[in-house]
Scaffold this active site. Structure first.
Site, PDB file in Angstrom:
ATOM      1  CG  PHE A  45     -12.925  53.761 -15.818  1.00 30.24           C
ATOM      2  CD1 PHE A  45     -14.100  54.486 -15.937  1.00 30.24           C
ATOM      3  CD2 PHE A  45     -12.160  53.928 -14.677  1.00 30.24           C
ATOM      4  CE1 PHE A  45     -14.506  55.360 -14.931  1.00 30.24           C
ATOM      5  CE2 PHE A  45     -12.563  54.795 -13.665  1.00 30.24           C
ATOM      6  CZ  PHE A  45     -13.734  55.518 -13.799  1.00 30.24           C
ATOM      7  NE  ARG A  67     -22.688  55.170 -16.195  1.00 27.12           N
ATOM      8  CZ  ARG A  67     -21.672  54.702 -15.470  1.00 27.12           C
ATOM      9  NH1 ARG A  67     -20.732  53.956 -16.048  1.00 27.12           N
ATOM     10  NH2 ARG A  67     -21.579  54.943 -14.183  1.00 27.12           N
ATOM     11  CE  LYS A  84     -17.811  50.286 -11.594  1.00 30.80           C
ATOM     12  NZ  LYS A  84     -18.437  51.611 -11.634  1.00 30.80           N
ATOM     13  CG  ASP A 135     -11.492  47.188 -15.434  1.00 27.22           C
ATOM     14  OD1 ASP A 135     -12.408  46.673 -14.766  1.00 27.22           O
ATOM     15  OD2 ASP A 135     -11.167  48.387 -15.318  1.00 27.22           O
TER      16      ASP A 135
END
Lengths: 398, 398
Positions: free
Chosen positions: B114, B357, B211, B185
């Site tokens: 990311f 996605r 998330k 991560d």
């Protein structure tokens, strides 16, 4: 005087029987904040889901609300952005200022500063390595200690324990005459006293929103970067929302426009919603009016306590120009005295080793509350009501 | 299989007509979160005021909730603490690891990481100065690039665009054989796939809660420090709540016990309340069950889309072991296709330049939703329903 403080008081939901003199630690809940947070949770997060970032304007909240706070601290439009905590914002401001003022390496602060600011400065100096140094002097010696050797002067305008206030304009002027950049912590200033960052030529400033701005526990911090520095200031914490084009997902960091570059990660939308609603209290209120009314409340409290409680020693400067919006008294058994006060509904707080703190804002405190607080404190002192085991047992947070 | 996913689905309040395949970006609202946040605002902040830090247990929330998350990522009790954002926690983990592994100065990552992680690493390397360097290779070249020269390997386990998953145990083993510390991560792992930090010998890990853990927009991040490193890890962001005795207000920083030292400033209580309630969804659910059911949903989606939409190219690895909990397809007009899908209630998201996605979790998605999503996508592709100006106009966040 145009502000109707009865109207502002009606905007808060304070528990019955409580006289709240701790807005300098955590401001009380504005009624509008409860409704706004509930709406943000159920109607925005619940129904819009990810679309809230666009449809509910979440992504713009840090800048939009930053501009609302800018008006309360005399800052230019586009110079304030919200996010993270005060400690993180201190780190960003300090790192930027140090980089801009190379090769100087000394940070000056005072030993009345909030310790977290000193810890952050110390950690940054340690990370930067050789030659970087945090130096602290007594608050009254700051002015004399400003020399060409310094890179950055980092001060909290109002002392968290005593309420002593620095002369911001004067210290900025001297610092700039010596090529020193100044970082101001406005934790105990924003929403409490008039601040004129633009007029006084401030370089950087930071502050929190959960004290006099009433954003609720853990509300986000703000950072100010003077427009003249914005394109040079490089955030040491270079997060994606401080990128020029966050959703391009480039591999290389390019700092965003202006103060936006001080954004780091995903903003805390629930806390921002509470803050946004809390700021409605300020529509039509001037800091000059707040200041005048707060000083009158403080003077009334000081006079009452000194008349009734000779055991208590005033720790706050008497001169209006030298104090913020809190009054502090010393008492050897200060912790127990404060617990006894809280048990009677008068909520202030205690700071080691012996400081009783009382914050004053006319937004929800009037002369009647001050008089009742004085009466209750006087009775506690007179009867030694604090001298009980349950008031002396220390809990972690006061 | 013991988990009743109908029961977990009933814990969420999803809008009618929405098939939500974007929990990998922002999880939906658990019903309990709305009630808990309202209570925290009105009953805790509103009525307890400053006393909430003690009475409502606010001060302990970062550690208490950290321990709840520890169970979902195979971490030891007392090794995870909440706070700040993922970017800030990356900075802390990386700074600690670099300091522990002096004099080595090279950070290795991959170009599928990311971008914010890379920006933060780059900013830190820049702050540390001479010799510090961030090096990136292609994800498939990471293993070969691990050498004795490296200080830290910093990887996101699951690629935010493609869903490709690294082999955590294998990479840790090789890194340790070369004296390299590893920072993971877990943004796209926590709550999505089984993670075994303790078993696999991880050094540091970070992740976000909004998330797959459904904490709401801007929910706090977490950081994991292996118990064996906790007394050596020195947080570069040395804030007061990471101090050994925050309320002593000492002028000198002494790192707190264990992972507590990674706390920085005042925790965001409203966001933590939402997270705490959201974690109730996990009581009685195992990640192994989640994983098995999620893979079945993904396979069903892949098979359906590939049969119906030859224009779409799978970007996610087919092998179960090599993917996380999302499925990504490439399409040259991916942005417009996603807008057309969202207009029909199928919510996924788009990542530049051409990635659609779709996140899958059986907590609130079942085979019926998958089949309907496939049908709608197939119709949009077949009829070119995406080819309209309003779907092609780019907004800032997707």
């Amino acid at each position: 005087m145009t502000t109707d403080f009865n109207a502002t008081k009606a905007m808060f939901d304070l528990p019955d029987g409580v006289i709240y003199l701790d807005g300098n630690s955590l401001g009380p809940m504005p009624k509008a904040a409860a409704a706004r947070v509930a709406q943000t949770v159920t109607a925005e997060w619940g129904q819009m889901l990810i679309r809230g970032w666009n449809q509910a304007g979440w992504m713009e909240m840090p800048s939009r609300i930053g501009n609302r706070i800018a008006k309360l601290i005399g800052a230019e439009e586009g110079s304030v952005v919200m996010g993270d905590t005060l400690s993180i914002k201190v780190y960003q401001a300090l790192a930027s200022a140090l980089e801009m003022n190379k090769p100087r390496k000394v940070i000056l602060s005072d030993n009345g500063n909030f310790p977290s600011d000193l810890y952050i400065a110390d950690g940054l100096a340690r990370t930067l390595g050789e030659g970087y140094e945090l130096r602290t002097v007594a608050p009254e010696d700051v002015e004399a200690a400003i020399t060409d050797e310094l890179a950055v002067l980092m001060l909290t305008e109002v002392d968290y324990r005593t309420g002593r206030k620095h002369d911001m304009a004067r210290l900025i002027e001297k610092a700039h005459a010596h090529g020193v950049l100044v970082v101001w912590d406005l934790a105990h200033s924003a929403g409490a006293i008039p601040v004129e960052l633009a007029r006084d030529g401030a370089d950087f400033a930071v502050g929190c929103s959960y004290k006099y701005l009433n954003s609720g526990p853990g509300g986000p911090a703000f950072i100010y970067v003077a427009p003249r520095h914005q394109e040079r200031a490089r955030p040491a914490l270079s997060g994606w929302l401080g990128h020029e084009a966050p959703f391009a997902f480039d591999l290389d960091y390019r700092p965003g426009n202006g103060v936006e570059r001080m954004r780091v990660g995903t903003p805390p939308i629930l806390q921002l919603a509470a803050l946004d609603a809390a700021l409605d209290v300020w529509e039509g209120v001037t800091l000059q009016e707040i200041r005048a009314a707060a000083l009158a409340l403080q003077d009334r409290f000081i006079a009452g306590v000194e008349a009734a409680c000779p055991d208590l020693e005033l720790a706050t400067p008497r001169e209006h120009a030298n104090r913020g919006s809190q009054v502090s008294f010393r008492h050897a058994e200060g912790y127990a005295v404060m617990q006894a006060l809280i048990a009677e509904g008068v909520i202030g707080d205690f700071r080691a080793p012996d400081i009783l703190r009382f914050g004053f804002t006319p937004l929800y405190i009037g002369p009647d509350e001050v008089d009742r607080a004085v009466q209750i404190l006087a009775r506690i002192i007179e009867t030694k009501a604090w001298d009980r085991p349950e008031f002396k047992a220390r809990s972690r947070v006061t």
